[in-house]
Design an enzyme around this catalytic site. Structure first.
Site, mmCIF file in Angstrom:
data_model
loop_
_atom_site.group_PDB
_atom_site.id
_atom_site.type_symbol
_atom_site.label_atom_id
_atom_site.label_comp_id
_atom_site.label_asym_id
_atom_site.label_seq_id
_atom_site.Cartn_x
_atom_site.Cartn_y
_atom_site.Cartn_z
ATOM 1 N N SER A 9 0.852 -1.198 0.000
ATOM 2 C CA SER A 9 0.000 0.000 0.000
ATOM 3 C C SER A 9 0.882 1.240 0.000
ATOM 4 O O SER A 9 1.593 1.501 0.978
ATOM 5 C CB SER A 9 -0.902 0.011 1.234
ATOM 6 O OG SER A 9 -1.449 1.309 1.366
ATOM 7 N N HIS A 34 -1.296 -1.255 -4.201
ATOM 8 C CA HIS A 34 -2.564 -0.919 -3.550
ATOM 9 C C HIS A 34 -2.630 0.598 -3.391
ATOM 10 O O HIS A 34 -1.744 1.220 -2.795
ATOM 11 C CB HIS A 34 -2.647 -1.625 -2.199
ATOM 12 C CG HIS A 34 -3.959 -1.474 -1.518
ATOM 13 N ND1 HIS A 34 -5.096 -2.174 -1.893
ATOM 14 C CD2 HIS A 34 -4.344 -0.696 -0.469
ATOM 15 C CE1 HIS A 34 -6.104 -1.834 -1.107
ATOM 16 N NE2 HIS A 34 -5.676 -0.923 -0.241
ATOM 17 N N MET A 38 -8.854 8.318 -0.301
ATOM 18 C CA MET A 38 -9.659 8.777 0.844
ATOM 19 C C MET A 38 -10.116 10.207 0.592
ATOM 20 O O MET A 38 -9.348 11.011 0.054
ATOM 21 C CB MET A 38 -8.817 8.733 2.119
ATOM 22 C CG MET A 38 -8.239 7.351 2.404
ATOM 23 S SD MET A 38 -7.343 7.339 3.944
ATOM 24 C CE MET A 38 -6.616 5.690 3.895
ATOM 25 N N MET A 70 -12.191 4.744 -0.763
ATOM 26 C CA MET A 70 -12.834 5.038 0.529
ATOM 27 C C MET A 70 -13.413 6.436 0.382
ATOM 28 O O MET A 70 -12.939 7.418 0.982
ATOM 29 C CB MET A 70 -11.796 4.959 1.657
ATOM 30 C CG MET A 70 -11.400 3.526 1.991
ATOM 31 S SD MET A 70 -9.853 3.437 2.895
ATOM 32 C CE MET A 70 -8.691 3.496 1.540
ATOM 33 N N MET A 139 -11.490 -5.461 5.504
ATOM 34 C CA MET A 139 -10.710 -4.500 6.286
ATOM 35 C C MET A 139 -10.440 -5.124 7.651
ATOM 36 O O MET A 139 -11.370 -5.551 8.337
ATOM 37 C CB MET A 139 -11.497 -3.200 6.494
ATOM 38 C CG MET A 139 -11.681 -2.310 5.293
ATOM 39 S SD MET A 139 -10.181 -1.748 4.486
ATOM 40 C CE MET A 139 -9.272 -0.962 5.801
ATOM 41 N N ASP A 177 -6.731 -6.201 4.436
ATOM 42 C CA ASP A 177 -6.138 -4.859 4.388
ATOM 43 C C ASP A 177 -6.147 -4.218 5.777
ATOM 44 O O ASP A 177 -7.205 -3.936 6.329
ATOM 45 C CB ASP A 177 -6.967 -4.007 3.407
ATOM 46 C CG ASP A 177 -6.393 -2.613 3.185
ATOM 47 O OD1 ASP A 177 -5.334 -2.295 3.740
ATOM 48 O OD2 ASP A 177 -7.035 -1.843 2.432
ATOM 49 N N GLY A 199 1.190 -2.074 4.108
ATOM 50 C CA GLY A 199 1.680 -0.698 3.986
ATOM 51 C C GLY A 199 2.915 -0.502 4.830
ATOM 52 O O GLY A 199 4.050 -0.745 4.403
HETATM 53 C C1 DX5 Z 1 -6.423 1.854 5.561
HETATM 54 C C2 DX5 Z 1 -5.910 1.479 4.189
HETATM 55 C C3 DX5 Z 1 -4.803 0.472 4.162
HETATM 56 C C4 DX5 Z 1 -3.537 0.902 4.804
HETATM 57 C C5 DX5 Z 1 -2.836 -0.313 5.349
HETATM 58 O O1 DX5 Z 1 -7.591 2.591 5.429
HETATM 59 O O2 DX5 Z 1 -6.957 0.946 3.412
HETATM 60 O O3 DX5 Z 1 -4.550 0.064 2.852
HETATM 61 O O4 DX5 Z 1 -2.691 1.573 3.948
HETATM 62 O O5 DX5 Z 1 -1.726 0.110 6.026
HETATM 63 P P1 DX5 Z 1 -0.953 -0.759 7.083
HETATM 64 O O6 DX5 Z 1 -0.443 -1.988 6.377
HETATM 65 O O7 DX5 Z 1 0.164 0.135 7.541
HETATM 66 O O8 DX5 Z 1 -1.917 -1.103 8.170
HETATM 67 ZN ZN ZN Z 2 -6.658 -0.080 1.395
#
Ligand code: DX5
Ligand code: ZN
Length: 228
Positions: A9, A34, A38, A70, A139, A177, A199
């Protein structure tokens, strides 16, 4: 051998060097990019739009780009992300009045379609549209920010979705995710996920190649465990 995919991500990438950092993570062994979108409305954070995706394509990023919307609404953004070069577009059922129509719109624009479930979102949304899905995204944190802790309630939900996918005739990616790290990825894989968004678990590491190699090693072990 199960086929596991890693989707770094870029929410956790260095935005001042986004092209370079994205290329680096793919060259280090990432499978998909990814791309978290937002809008400061559906979630309390603001990130990237289609122009940035287009810039990554112009920078010769050829890996599949997996857009996670999102935002609310979503329909107006779908053609824009498709034209910018998205391969997958995933949205949350709460963000549109017509889930089926939004799925059709994604397909009409030549992309693969995904539905994303927040930790508290019911899986009932799958009942009548599973035939149209290429990706189911669970999620494992509340959406909006990177580097949060993985919610253990996701394990049961993964198992439940895995059952539904296995009953289905065509294959659907089961993506997880949020909070996925080297330390918990094998248990997540064991619960049924096969696409892992990571991420901070990659980008906060000084050597992407090294951490991706270790993650893949963990995934191999989870494969081994599931056979024994
Ligand atoms: C959160 C995002 C994720 C986020 C994951 O809303 O959708 O994709 O980047 O990040 P990590 O792996 O750091 O939790
Ligand atoms: Zn995501």
């Amino acid at each position: 051998m199960k086929n596991f995919l890693l989707a770094p991500s870029i929410l956790s990438a260095d935005f001042a060097r986004l092209g370079e950092d994205t290329k680096k993570v793919i060259d280090s062994g990432g499978d998909w990019i990814h791309f978290d979108v937002m809008d400061n409305h559906y979630v309390p954070n603001l990130t990237m739009g289609p122009m940035i995706l287009k810039s990554l394509r112009n920078y010769k990023i050829t890996a599949p780009i997996d857009v996670h919307l999102m935002t609310k609404p979503v329909d107006n953004l779908i053609p824009k992300f498709a034209q910018a070069g998205a391969n997958f577009i995933t949205f949350h059922p709460e963000s549109t009045d017509h889930v089926d129509r939004t799925l059709n719109l994604i397909k009409e624009h030549g992309c693969k379609a995904g539905l994303a479930f927040n930790p508290s979102t019911s899986l009932n949304f799958l009942d009548y549209v599973i035939d149209k899905l290429d990706v189911i995204l669970l999620m494992s944190v509340n959406p909006g920010f990177g580097n949060q802790s993985f919610l253990p309630s996701t394990f049961n939900k993964l198992r439940e979705v895995r059952k539904r996918i296995d009953l289905h005739t065509s294959d659907i990616f089961l993506q997880v995710d949020g909070g996925v790290k080297l330390e918990n990825i094998s248990e997540i894989a064991f619960s049924g996920a096969n696409v892992f968004v990571v991420g901070s678990g990659i980008f906060d590491h000084p050597d992407y190649q090294k951490i991706i190699k270790k993650i893949r090693q963990e995934l191999k072990c989870s494969n081994f465990k599931s056979l024994h």
